[in-house]
Write a protein that holds these residues in place. Sequence first.
Motif, PDB file in Angstrom:
ATOM      1  N   PRO A 111       0.821  -1.215   0.000  1.00 45.65           N
ATOM      2  CA  PRO A 111       0.000   0.000   0.000  1.00 45.65           C
ATOM      3  C   PRO A 111       0.854   1.265   0.000  1.00 45.65           C
ATOM      4  CG  PRO A 111      -0.940  -1.610   1.490  1.00 45.65           C
ATOM      5  CD  PRO A 111       0.385  -2.173   1.041  1.00 45.65           C
ATOM      6  N   ARG A 112       0.510   2.162  -0.901  1.00 50.16           N
ATOM      7  CA  ARG A 112       1.279   3.385  -1.103  1.00 50.16           C
ATOM      8  C   ARG A 112       0.882   4.437  -0.068  1.00 50.16           C
ATOM      9  NH1 ARG A 112       0.961   6.442  -6.974  1.00 50.16           N
ATOM     10  NH2 ARG A 112       2.801   7.802  -6.788  1.00 50.16           N
ATOM     11  N   ASP A 234      -0.616  -4.545  -3.114  1.00 41.89           N
ATOM     12  CA  ASP A 234      -1.858  -3.785  -3.109  1.00 41.89           C
ATOM     13  C   ASP A 234      -2.180  -3.437  -4.562  1.00 41.89           C
ATOM     14  OD1 ASP A 234      -3.982  -2.113  -1.717  1.00 41.89           O
ATOM     15  OD2 ASP A 234      -2.937  -0.568  -2.868  1.00 41.89           O
ATOM     16  N   PRO A 235      -3.203  -4.041  -5.158  1.00 44.43           N
ATOM     17  CA  PRO A 235      -3.450  -3.866  -6.593  1.00 44.43           C
ATOM     18  C   PRO A 235      -3.668  -2.419  -7.016  1.00 44.43           C
ATOM     19  CG  PRO A 235      -4.690  -5.731  -5.753  1.00 44.43           C
ATOM     20  CD  PRO A 235      -4.124  -5.029  -4.561  1.00 44.43           C
ATOM     21  N   VAL A 236      -4.335  -1.620  -6.170  1.00 42.64           N
ATOM     22  CA  VAL A 236      -4.573  -0.213  -6.528  1.00 42.64           C
ATOM     23  C   VAL A 236      -3.263   0.560  -6.557  1.00 42.64           C
ATOM     24  CG1 VAL A 236      -5.653   1.933  -5.776  1.00 42.64           C
ATOM     25  CG2 VAL A 236      -6.958  -0.203  -5.713  1.00 42.64           C
ATOM     26  N   SER A 237      -2.453   0.410  -5.509  1.00 40.03           N
ATOM     27  CA  SER A 237      -1.155   1.089  -5.472  1.00 40.03           C
ATOM     28  C   SER A 237      -0.277   0.639  -6.632  1.00 40.03           C
ATOM     29  CB  SER A 237      -0.445   0.800  -4.144  1.00 40.03           C
ATOM     30  OG  SER A 237      -1.180   1.300  -3.049  1.00 40.03           O
ATOM     31  N   VAL A 293      -9.719   0.692 -15.168  1.00 38.29           N
ATOM     32  CA  VAL A 293      -8.700  -0.235 -14.674  1.00 38.29           C
ATOM     33  C   VAL A 293      -9.323  -0.993 -13.506  1.00 38.29           C
ATOM     34  CG1 VAL A 293      -6.463  -0.491 -13.557  1.00 38.29           C
ATOM     35  CG2 VAL A 293      -6.736   1.199 -15.376  1.00 38.29           C
ATOM     36  N   ASP A 294      -9.530  -2.288 -13.691  1.00 37.31           N
ATOM     37  CA  ASP A 294     -10.121  -3.110 -12.649  1.00 37.31           C
ATOM     38  C   ASP A 294      -9.000  -3.762 -11.853  1.00 37.31           C
ATOM     39  OD1 ASP A 294     -11.539  -4.753 -11.013  1.00 37.31           O
ATOM     40  OD2 ASP A 294     -12.403  -5.992 -12.606  1.00 37.31           O
ATOM     41  N   ALA A 295      -8.720  -3.225 -10.658  1.00 34.02           N
ATOM     42  CA  ALA A 295      -7.611  -3.709  -9.849  1.00 34.02           C
ATOM     43  C   ALA A 295      -8.040  -4.729  -8.809  1.00 34.02           C
ATOM     44  CB  ALA A 295      -6.922  -2.532  -9.155  1.00 34.02           C
ATOM     45  N   THR A 296      -9.255  -5.236  -8.890  1.00 27.36           N
ATOM     46  CA  THR A 296      -9.710  -6.222  -7.917  1.00 27.36           C
ATOM     47  C   THR A 296      -9.162  -7.595  -8.278  1.00 27.36           C
ATOM     48  OG1 THR A 296     -11.722  -6.649  -9.192  1.00 27.36           O
ATOM     49  CG2 THR A 296     -11.834  -4.964  -7.471  1.00 27.36           C
ATOM     50  N   GLY A 297      -8.585  -8.248  -7.282  1.00 22.50           N
ATOM     51  CA  GLY A 297      -8.125  -9.615  -7.482  1.00 22.50           C
ATOM     52  C   GLY A 297      -6.836  -9.743  -8.254  1.00 22.50           C
ATOM     53  N   ALA A 298      -6.105  -8.649  -8.438  1.00 17.78           N
ATOM     54  CA  ALA A 298      -4.843  -8.721  -9.178  1.00 17.78           C
ATOM     55  C   ALA A 298      -3.755  -9.325  -8.317  1.00 17.78           C
ATOM     56  CB  ALA A 298      -4.429  -7.331  -9.642  1.00 17.78           C
ATOM     57  N   GLY A 299      -2.726  -9.859  -8.961  1.00 20.56           N
ATOM     58  CA  GLY A 299      -1.601 -10.441  -8.248  1.00 20.56           C
ATOM     59  C   GLY A 299      -0.302  -9.814  -8.670  1.00 20.56           C
ATOM     60  N   PRO A 300       0.830 -10.299  -8.122  1.00 20.40           N
ATOM     61  CA  PRO A 300       2.130  -9.714  -8.451  1.00 20.40           C
ATOM     62  C   PRO A 300       2.511  -9.987  -9.889  1.00 20.40           C
ATOM     63  CG  PRO A 300       2.426 -11.712  -7.156  1.00 20.40           C
ATOM     64  CD  PRO A 300       0.957 -11.422  -7.174  1.00 20.40           C
ATOM     65  N   GLY A 301       3.383  -9.144 -10.407  1.00 17.78           N
ATOM     66  CA  GLY A 301       3.849  -9.316 -11.777  1.00 17.78           C
ATOM     67  C   GLY A 301       4.967  -8.358 -12.069  1.00 17.78           C
ATOM     68  N   ASP A 302       5.061  -7.922 -13.305  1.00 20.96           N
ATOM     69  CA  ASP A 302       6.086  -6.984 -13.717  1.00 20.96           C
ATOM     70  C   ASP A 302       5.658  -5.589 -13.310  1.00 20.96           C
ATOM     71  OD1 ASP A 302       7.830  -5.345 -14.982  1.00 20.96           O
ATOM     72  OD2 ASP A 302       7.208  -5.878 -17.007  1.00 20.96           O
ATOM     73  N   ALA A 303       6.368  -5.004 -12.354  1.00 22.19           N
ATOM     74  CA  ALA A 303       5.933  -3.733 -11.779  1.00 22.19           C
ATOM     75  C   ALA A 303       6.559  -2.529 -12.444  1.00 22.19           C
ATOM     76  CB  ALA A 303       6.271  -3.711 -10.289  1.00 22.19           C
ATOM     77  N   HIS A 304       7.309  -2.700 -13.499  1.00 24.35           N
ATOM     78  CA  HIS A 304       8.148  -1.596 -13.969  1.00 24.35           C
ATOM     79  C   HIS A 304       7.510  -0.762 -15.059  1.00 24.35           C
ATOM     80  CE1 HIS A 304      11.111  -3.232 -11.342  1.00 24.35           C
ATOM     81  NE2 HIS A 304      10.833  -4.397 -11.844  1.00 24.35           N
ATOM     82  N   GLY A 305       6.801  -1.364 -15.963  1.00 25.65           N
ATOM     83  CA  GLY A 305       6.167  -0.543 -16.988  1.00 25.65           C
ATOM     84  C   GLY A 305       4.937  -1.218 -17.550  1.00 25.65           C
ATOM     85  N   GLY A 306       4.406  -2.180 -16.816  1.00 26.62           N
ATOM     86  CA  GLY A 306       3.315  -2.988 -17.327  1.00 26.62           C
ATOM     87  C   GLY A 306       3.825  -4.372 -17.642  1.00 26.62           C
ATOM     88  N   HIS A 320      -8.859  -3.944 -19.881  1.00 23.65           N
ATOM     89  CA  HIS A 320      -7.871  -4.986 -20.095  1.00 23.65           C
ATOM     90  C   HIS A 320      -7.983  -5.994 -18.962  1.00 23.65           C
ATOM     91  CE1 HIS A 320      -4.074  -7.021 -20.731  1.00 23.65           C
ATOM     92  NE2 HIS A 320      -3.930  -6.371 -21.862  1.00 23.65           N
ATOM     93  N   PRO A 321      -7.840  -7.298 -19.232  1.00 21.85           N
ATOM     94  CA  PRO A 321      -7.980  -8.295 -18.166  1.00 21.85           C
ATOM     95  C   PRO A 321      -6.918  -8.176 -17.080  1.00 21.85           C
ATOM     96  CG  PRO A 321      -7.209  -9.307 -20.218  1.00 21.85           C
ATOM     97  CD  PRO A 321      -7.654  -7.919 -20.556  1.00 21.85           C
ATOM     98  N   ASP A 322      -5.786  -7.570 -17.351  1.00 23.21           N
ATOM     99  CA  ASP A 322      -4.725  -7.391 -16.372  1.00 23.21           C
ATOM    100  C   ASP A 322      -4.639  -5.904 -16.032  1.00 23.21           C
ATOM    101  OD1 ASP A 322      -2.348  -6.991 -14.997  1.00 23.21           O
ATOM    102  OD2 ASP A 322      -1.253  -8.495 -16.137  1.00 23.21           O
ATOM    103  N   PRO A 323      -4.885  -5.527 -14.770  1.00 19.08           N
ATOM    104  CA  PRO A 323      -4.894  -4.091 -14.441  1.00 19.08           C
ATOM    105  C   PRO A 323      -3.555  -3.417 -14.677  1.00 19.08           C
ATOM    106  CG  PRO A 323      -4.959  -5.435 -12.450  1.00 19.08           C
ATOM    107  CD  PRO A 323      -5.215  -6.360 -13.599  1.00 19.08           C
ATOM    108  N   GLN A 324      -2.462  -4.147 -14.513  1.00 17.01           N
ATOM    109  CA  GLN A 324      -1.157  -3.532 -14.774  1.00 17.01           C
ATOM    110  C   GLN A 324      -0.986  -3.204 -16.247  1.00 17.01           C
ATOM    111  OE1 GLN A 324       2.209  -5.520 -12.883  1.00 17.01           O
ATOM    112  NE2 GLN A 324       0.813  -6.386 -11.374  1.00 17.01           N
ATOM    113  N   HIS A 325      -1.459  -4.081 -17.114  1.00 16.69           N
ATOM    114  CA  HIS A 325      -1.410  -3.797 -18.551  1.00 16.69           C
ATOM    115  C   HIS A 325      -2.261  -2.577 -18.882  1.00 16.69           C
ATOM    116  CE1 HIS A 325       0.728  -7.338 -20.190  1.00 16.69           C
ATOM    117  NE2 HIS A 325       0.185  -8.001 -19.192  1.00 16.69           N
TER     118      HIS A 325
END
Length: 353
Positions: A111-112, A234-237, A293-306, A320-325
């Motif tokens: 969390p940010r 934290d998916p939103v952060s 951007v639907d950030a519910t239920g997201a998990g860890p991944g590439d945090a740098h630019g999507g 998009h199905p992946d909120p980071q994308h």
Amino acid sequence: MTAGNLTGPRPGRSAGRTFLVGTRASTLASTQAGTVRDALIDRGTPAELHFVHTPGDASQKAQTPVARIGVGVFTETLRNALAAGECDVAVHSFKDLPTAPDPRFIAVVPPRVDPREVLVSNGDLTLRELPRGARIGTGAPRRVSQIRALRPDVECVGLRGNIDTRMSRVGDGPEDLAAVVLARAGLERVGRLDRAAETVSVTDIMPAPAQGALCVEVRADDAAAVEAVRHLDDPVSHARAVAERAVLATLEAGCTAPVGAFSTLEDGVLTLQAGVFALDGSTSLVRTISGPVDATGAGPGDAHGGGEDDGTDAGEGVVHPDPQHAAAELGRTLGTRLLEAGAASVIATAGPL
């Protein structure tokens, strides 16, 4: 990037091990890493801090400007220690990381905290209340450019060092500074917010992309470590930070460039504002974009630019199905709009402080 293809713990390390959380030894860095250690312990995962000395620590003592020693000076050594197995987890201030993805690591974003700037000043004066000719300590071109736009009558003085070192420069003596600008997140994390005279509006000084966010990295081939840090994300952060950093990546600008970004994510809509600022305060290019951007239920991944491109269109107005994308696509779109407005020439002419 997802955690689904991990190969297991590195050879020679037990799955039930005590996780070593790598950090610099400064008060702020160790405090940030300590929150990660404590969160792991709270979930039943043994963890302890592991201190890594970086070349940037010596450069701070010498007050060498970051622009001269290079971007990433505080993170490269820590990442190398993580890659080599010296530690199992690395904790960074997200805004200090290079924007290019590093396939060696999986990242989560806790969390940010508030990303805005604060002013610590003599007499607790606000930025607008400082007297003409006041000397303000900050070495960040992004802050300098916006301060000069707001208060062209003040002098910005290059400043490095830890939080206490910077705040100790504030006083009423002939060699003292009238004020210093710091990230609110740092003061909040070390319990020193009482020193802040003002939390500066983002319309006065736009924060650095991902300011206030931590990035917790583990090796991509260490399944036990990935599983241990999953709950920290934290998916939103995470989505907000990715969107802001995607702007920076699109502009091909480093973390010392005069580029700011600020985002919110509410009710499934991410609103992102970003700006590029001339160092002399004469020019500012600011643009805003919003998208789902639907950030519910997201998990860890590439945090740098999507994350990696899976071929799905993530244009503005498309979920998009992946909120980071999705967040990254919004950031790239906004970065492109800034380039079309002339951002590259503003960045190129920034020059040294």
